[in-house]
Design an enzyme around this catalytic site. Sequence first.
Site: not given
Ligand code: ACO
Length: 320
Positions: A110, A244, A274
């Site tokens: 990215c 980004h 993204n």
């Molecule tokens: N719908 C419903 N529930 C979900 C979903 C969804 N789409 N996805 C995850 N959950 C659930 C999980 O299973 C978990 O359930 P549990 O508590 O029963 O185990 C709960 O939601 C919390 O999951 P987390 O992973 O802790 O959620 P978080 O608040 O961390 O959000 C996310 C996840 C959105 C992926 C976040 O961590 C994030 O944005 N990280 C950065 C991602 C990023 O920047 N990626 C790209 C970078 S590089 C590139 O662009 C290629």
Amino acid sequence: MSFTVLGTGSKLPDTVVTNDDLATFLDTSDEWITTRTGIHRRHVLKQEKLIDLATVAAKNALKNSGVTADELDLILCSTIQGDYVSPAFACVVQKELGATCPAFDVNAGCSGFIYALDVADGYFARGRAKKVLIIAAEAMTRFTNWQDRSTCVLFGDGCGAVVLGEGDDLLSIKITAEGNFEALNIPHTQGNCPYTELDGKESVLHMDGQSVFKFAVSSICRDIKDVTQAAGLTLDDLDYMVLHQANYRIMESAARRLKISMDRVPSIIHETGNMSSACIPIVLDQLNRSGKLVNSRYIALAGFGSGFTTGACVLRCHKF
Ligand code: ACO
């Protein structure tokens, strides 16, 4: 001698997929996706190929800059992967444009668009180029696991492009890499060599979301401070900080730590998700075309991504 931005362009696929559309086949909801990420919908390649989008984005940038394809000295394409593993996607775009200059790809996840700006800067500094086209072209929906609700809801497809000419708009730039492939990776396709022991890993995105989140916020803050200082400016001098677009909460956290108000942090993530390295040039194109750069002075860009790579720079503003 660095470069000046002569023009910008972008193109998104026609097909729009909403959070409610995803909830028809995934255990998710509009409420979860919107609250955790800020994403409402994303554009997805359906009947088009990535080259169709990239060609339109490139032609839009050329038209905006008043530069013709035969004037280009270099085409750089930032992409995780174009329509082919080989040749480089930049060569495929080159054919569509009818250009004759050297063309190659940059893959820095990215952060790729900032890496490509840094490569272009070297060509201008060495007097090897007077006009450079950079295209960031990403089809992330090809690499997401559509059965994994924790990743596939985050991504979309799109292309952004800029045309650069000789000038002094680039005030500072930095790129970094940490050699981390555990937290975020897409394994290669495995081929069918009868001698290779296949590990059965699908070529889809794997991500430890929370460690990427922490890395993103801290690297944005560090890099924005570094490039602003290197440009001889303060954070108050920045009219816009273009980040980004991975998660709206990442942008908010970074802006809060830097004490930069969100009206100076343009966001398209609610509409696009993204789109990897294509996000920053698409935001740049939207700012440019909406006239928001006319009375602005300085803009900072910052990206982060798989690798872990980062890139940031400060540009002088004007209507490109
Ligand atoms: N719908 C419903 N529930 C979900 C979903 C969804 N789409 N996805 C995850 N959950 C659930 C999980 O299973 C978990 O359930 P549990 O508590 O029963 O185990 C709960 O939601 C919390 O999951 P987390 O992973 O802790 O959620 P978080 O608040 O961390 O959000 C996310 C996840 C959105 C992926 C976040 O961590 C994030 O944005 N990280 C950065 C991602 C990023 O920047 N990626 C790209 C970078 S590089 C590139 O662009 C290629």
